[in-house]
Design a protein around this motif. Structure first.
Motif, PDB file in Angstrom:
ATOM      1  N   PRO A 178      41.429  44.097 -66.217  1.00 41.78           N
ATOM      2  CA  PRO A 178      41.692  43.310 -67.542  1.00 41.78           C
ATOM      3  C   PRO A 178      40.843  42.008 -67.813  1.00 41.78           C
ATOM      4  O   PRO A 178      40.601  41.201 -66.818  1.00 41.78           O
ATOM      5  CB  PRO A 178      43.007  43.032 -67.885  1.00 41.78           C
ATOM      6  N   GLU A 198      44.826  35.285 -60.868  1.00 41.81           N
ATOM      7  CA  GLU A 198      45.721  34.773 -61.997  1.00 41.81           C
ATOM      8  C   GLU A 198      46.101  35.778 -62.997  1.00 41.81           C
ATOM      9  O   GLU A 198      45.087  36.426 -63.640  1.00 41.81           O
ATOM     10  CB  GLU A 198      45.227  33.385 -62.465  1.00 41.81           C
ATOM     11  N   THR A 199      47.350  35.869 -63.432  1.00 46.67           N
ATOM     12  CA  THR A 199      47.832  36.582 -64.250  1.00 46.67           C
ATOM     13  C   THR A 199      48.487  35.946 -65.509  1.00 46.67           C
ATOM     14  O   THR A 199      48.243  34.682 -65.629  1.00 46.67           O
ATOM     15  CB  THR A 199      48.765  37.944 -63.764  1.00 46.67           C
ATOM     16  N   GLY A 200      49.265  36.742 -66.358  1.00 45.17           N
ATOM     17  CA  GLY A 200      50.083  35.829 -67.574  1.00 45.17           C
ATOM     18  C   GLY A 200      48.939  35.225 -68.622  1.00 45.17           C
ATOM     19  O   GLY A 200      49.288  34.243 -68.839  1.00 45.17           O
ATOM     20  N   GLY A 201      47.710  35.656 -68.732  1.00 41.87           N
ATOM     21  CA  GLY A 201      46.982  35.022 -69.770  1.00 41.87           C
ATOM     22  C   GLY A 201      46.071  33.739 -69.265  1.00 41.87           C
ATOM     23  O   GLY A 201      45.646  33.075 -70.197  1.00 41.87           O
ATOM     24  N   ALA A 203      41.165  39.479 -64.484  1.00 46.90           N
ATOM     25  CA  ALA A 203      42.376  39.383 -63.820  1.00 46.90           C
ATOM     26  C   ALA A 203      42.329  40.240 -62.774  1.00 46.90           C
ATOM     27  O   ALA A 203      42.522  41.457 -62.781  1.00 46.90           O
ATOM     28  CB  ALA A 203      43.279  39.293 -64.603  1.00 46.90           C
ATOM     29  N   VAL A 252      44.385  41.582 -60.497  1.00 51.18           N
ATOM     30  CA  VAL A 252      45.503  41.613 -60.432  1.00 51.18           C
ATOM     31  C   VAL A 252      45.802  42.266 -58.892  1.00 51.18           C
ATOM     32  O   VAL A 252      45.278  43.292 -58.259  1.00 51.18           O
ATOM     33  CB  VAL A 252      46.086  42.647 -61.250  1.00 51.18           C
ATOM     34  N   GLY A 309      51.997  36.322 -60.302  1.00 54.41           N
ATOM     35  CA  GLY A 309      53.053  37.547 -60.174  1.00 54.41           C
ATOM     36  C   GLY A 309      53.467  38.024 -58.845  1.00 54.41           C
ATOM     37  O   GLY A 309      54.265  39.139 -58.807  1.00 54.41           O
ATOM     38  N   ARG A 337      64.989  41.702 -65.476  1.00 56.65           N
ATOM     39  CA  ARG A 337      65.233  41.503 -63.900  1.00 56.65           C
ATOM     40  C   ARG A 337      66.719  41.729 -63.800  1.00 56.65           C
ATOM     41  O   ARG A 337      67.653  40.988 -64.195  1.00 56.65           O
ATOM     42  CB  ARG A 337      64.923  40.053 -63.427  1.00 56.65           C
ATOM     43  N   ASN A 353      58.723  48.332 -56.875  1.00 56.72           N
ATOM     44  CA  ASN A 353      57.773  47.321 -57.016  1.00 56.72           C
ATOM     45  C   ASN A 353      58.141  46.618 -58.374  1.00 56.72           C
ATOM     46  O   ASN A 353      58.390  47.229 -59.290  1.00 56.72           O
ATOM     47  CB  ASN A 353      56.292  47.760 -57.235  1.00 56.72           C
ATOM     48  N   GLN A 354      58.232  45.202 -58.400  1.00 57.46           N
ATOM     49  CA  GLN A 354      58.609  44.512 -59.473  1.00 57.46           C
ATOM     50  C   GLN A 354      57.665  43.294 -59.687  1.00 57.46           C
ATOM     51  O   GLN A 354      57.339  42.525 -58.590  1.00 57.46           O
ATOM     52  CB  GLN A 354      60.165  44.167 -59.223  1.00 57.46           C
ATOM     53  N   TRP A 355      57.273  42.931 -60.837  1.00 58.71           N
ATOM     54  CA  TRP A 355      56.554  41.785 -61.092  1.00 58.71           C
ATOM     55  C   TRP A 355      56.861  41.236 -62.396  1.00 58.71           C
ATOM     56  O   TRP A 355      57.428  41.740 -63.289  1.00 58.71           O
ATOM     57  CB  TRP A 355      55.052  42.356 -61.432  1.00 58.71           C
ATOM     58  N   GLN A 356      57.133  39.934 -62.329  1.00 61.54           N
ATOM     59  CA  GLN A 356      57.505  39.199 -63.435  1.00 61.54           C
ATOM     60  C   GLN A 356      56.414  38.973 -64.396  1.00 61.54           C
ATOM     61  O   GLN A 356      55.117  38.981 -64.089  1.00 61.54           O
ATOM     62  CB  GLN A 356      57.833  37.895 -63.186  1.00 61.54           C
ATOM     63  N   LYS A 393      48.370  46.806 -64.807  1.00 61.21           N
ATOM     64  CA  LYS A 393      47.353  45.712 -64.704  1.00 61.21           C
ATOM     65  C   LYS A 393      47.247  44.829 -66.139  1.00 61.21           C
ATOM     66  O   LYS A 393      47.396  43.681 -66.164  1.00 61.21           O
ATOM     67  CB  LYS A 393      45.973  46.064 -64.354  1.00 61.21           C
ATOM     68  N   ARG A 409      50.443  42.993 -66.680  1.00 59.00           N
ATOM     69  CA  ARG A 409      50.587  41.673 -66.123  1.00 59.00           C
ATOM     70  C   ARG A 409      49.526  40.645 -66.050  1.00 59.00           C
ATOM     71  O   ARG A 409      49.774  39.507 -66.092  1.00 59.00           O
ATOM     72  CB  ARG A 409      50.517  42.017 -64.260  1.00 59.00           C
ATOM     73  N   ALA A 410      48.321  41.008 -66.725  1.00 59.08           N
ATOM     74  CA  ALA A 410      47.231  40.141 -67.186  1.00 59.08           C
ATOM     75  C   ALA A 410      47.326  39.429 -68.285  1.00 59.08           C
ATOM     76  O   ALA A 410      46.951  38.377 -68.671  1.00 59.08           O
ATOM     77  CB  ALA A 410      45.907  40.801 -67.220  1.00 59.08           C
ATOM     78  N   SER A 411      48.311  39.955 -69.522  1.00 60.70           N
ATOM     79  CA  SER A 411      48.446  39.593 -70.609  1.00 60.70           C
ATOM     80  C   SER A 411      49.334  37.964 -70.720  1.00 60.70           C
ATOM     81  O   SER A 411      50.089  38.149 -70.050  1.00 60.70           O
ATOM     82  CB  SER A 411      49.108  40.437 -71.511  1.00 60.70           C
ATOM     83  N   ALA A 412      48.781  37.457 -71.916  1.00 62.18           N
ATOM     84  CA  ALA A 412      49.739  36.183 -72.156  1.00 62.18           C
ATOM     85  C   ALA A 412      50.860  36.590 -72.946  1.00 62.18           C
ATOM     86  O   ALA A 412      50.614  36.801 -74.132  1.00 62.18           O
ATOM     87  CB  ALA A 412      48.838  35.302 -72.801  1.00 62.18           C
TER      88      ALA A 412
END
Lengths: 214, 299
Positions: A51, A109-112, A129, A131, A165, B148, B157-160, B285, B288-291
């Motif tokens: 992404p 790095e993830t989360g935007g 990213a 991931v 993450g 969670r 598998n778990q990702w925040q 992916k 997880r990559a998103s804001a």
């Protein structure tokens, strides 16, 4: 000021605490082994799809179809040396019409956060990213940040799980690969010393040479 | 570290014998020992206790094993994706969504999955998380986006994705709407909306409120998802308990709680080690990559 002058100036301001963590990184990572493990000129780059900062998938096959590809790995938005380097790369490899080379910068790095870095420094290339470091591990540039460095970041509230993450502080060594249109690595630079990017200035030459021979 | 090194350590942690592991990895024993030594040096600790007839994982080795398995799994998925990139294999994506999560971004992520993996065929189920986790174990669902849980079954598998605070939803003209933050004691005098499932989000928030108040506010009415709950608030049947990330309808307001309650973590889950279609790995992916929150809030 050139990239290396800016990096030198930043390194000169290093606190004694930071210097201890820096020395530990240099001690822990063996440049010879890393160069041996990483992709080398002549190797075929594994394909990947990640992404970008805008939430779109970018594939290496698609990028290579336009020409030469420069893949650079940076440690993360918390690394000031990496941020200086990304800004310098933006100037060195600014997209020029007809240049037929694209640059992508990868960090786990993830989360935007890719978007955050791209916007903050007005970068004109793709930030991807990576991931879970899937691509860094296939390129052979994955390392674990040593304990002193991890502690120093933690004391500043910087944590692997928030950024990636994932726990564990796995990150890529700063490195840059130039990949020819046929997917073969033409040039590789691994910077175990994250405060130096001595060879980046030669990138335009590498790209020019590739254009002549392609 | 490199992937072969990681692979050797994973095999060794299973067979706990250098000779057997070397044979399985198709390398010599000295080469295996050297690879493990190098990995230990780089990771900064001994992974294995080497005794004459016995090889055991150290505490450090046990801590590193799941992390290194994750590195290997991620590379495996990436390789599998690269292979699937060349084909037009059917790419099912059976997504489970918590009934208590509302996010417009899911639509954006799904659109991008479809744009990127043209053979995607997706379905979305909305059920309580424990039910959906059971379905995942049975192989009926591929991926879950939910809250969670305190305990997670093995093999997950778990990702925040992000964490968000609890909020009270109330009509704009409600007496308490004037407060920026609402004190738990004031909620004690109000009717709150509960949930049909005991483990559902509003019940989890309620139990926190009860812990602080020492008694349970009145909750005669229950809803089974966030939309119904907000509908009931609009009808004046009570105050809704939810998350500050929910979109607030124009006639309602969302207020935080003055008694700081713990944040709730929104996670994405898959079953570890199960082969997945490119649509599933792409979804994970992208998610997880998103804001998910405002990018300006990203540190």
């Amino acid at each position: 000021m050139s990239l290396n002058e800016s990096l030198d100036a930043l390194r000169a301001k290093m606190t004694s605490e930071a210097a201890g963590a820096y020395e530990e990184v240099l001690q822990r990572l063996d440049p010879r082994l890393l160069a041996e493990n990483a992709l080398k000129p002549g190797d075929v780059m594994p394909n990947f799809e990640l992404p970008n900062a805008e939430g779109k998938m970018v594939s290496s096959l698609e990028l290579l179809s336009h020409g030469t590809l420069v893949v650079t790995f940076y440690r993360g938005s918390w690394c000031p040396y990496c941020m200086l380097t990304l800004q310098a790369l933006d100037l060195i490899l600014a997209p020029v019409p007809g240049q037929q080379a694209s640059l992508v910068a990868l960090s786990p790095e993830t989360g935007g956060r890719a978007r955050f870095v791209k916007d903050k420094y007005n970068l004109r290339f793709e930030l991807l990213a990576d991931v879970d470091n899937a691509v860094a591990s296939m390129f052979g540039v994955l390392v674990r940040l040593p304990p002193l460095y991890r502690q120093r970041l933690l004391s500043q509230g910087i944590e692997s799980e928030t950024l990636h993450g994932r726990k564990g502080w796995f990150i890529p060594v700063p490195s840059t690969f130039v990949v020819a249109r046929n997917g073969t690595v033409a040039h590789a630079e691994i910077h175990v010393d994250y405060t130096r990017r001595t060879e980046l200035d030669t990138l335009p030459l590498v790209l020019r040479a590739l254009r002549q021979y392609s | 570290m490199d992937l072969p090194q990681i692979g050797y350590f994973i095999v060794l942690s299973r067979v706990l014998n250098f000779t057997h592991a070397a044979r399985e990895c198709k390398i010599t024993q000295p080469a295996l020992s050297r690879a493990i030594k190098r990995l230990e040096w780089e990771l900064g600790g001994d992974l294995l206790l080497r005794e004459r007839s016995l090889t055991q994982l150290t505490e450090f080795g046990r801590a590193m094993l799941p992390l290194l398995e994750q590195v290997q799994a991620a590379a495996d998925v990436a390789r599998d994706e690269a292979r699937q990139l060349q084909t037009q294999e059917r790419a099912p994506l059976r997504l489970g969504l918590s009934p208590w999560l509302a996010f417009p971004l899911i639509g954006t992520v799904l659109r991008e999955v479809i744009a990127s993996v043209r053979s995607t065929e997706f379905s979305v189920s909305v059920e309580a998380e424990p039910v959906m986790r059971e379905r995942m174990l049975r192989g009926d669902l591929d991926v879950l986006v939910g809250l969670r849980a305190d305990t997670l079954p093995e093999r997950f598998n778990q990702w925040q994705l992000f964490s968000t605070g609890a909020a009270v939803f109330l009509p704009r003209d409600h007496l308490l709407a004037a407060d920026e933050l609402i004190h738990g004691s004031r909620l004690a005098e109000s009717v709150l909306l509960g949930a049909s499932e005991p483990e559902a989000l509003p019940e989890r928030i309620l139990s926190q409120i009860v812990r602080r108040l020492g008694r349970r506010p009145s909750t005669p009415h229950r809803a089974s998802n966030w939309e119904t709950s907000l509908q009931l608030v609009r009808s004046g049947l009570g105050l809704g308990l939810g998350l500050s990330c929910w979109p607030t309808p124009p006639e309602l307001v969302a207020r935080g709680l003055a008694d700081r309650l713990p944040d709730y973590e929104v996670v994405v889950e898959t079953i570890a080690g199960r082969p997945q279609s490119r649509a599933v790995s792409t979804f994970v992916k992208l998610a997880r990559a998103s804001a998910w929150m405002n990018p300006a809030n990203v540190p």
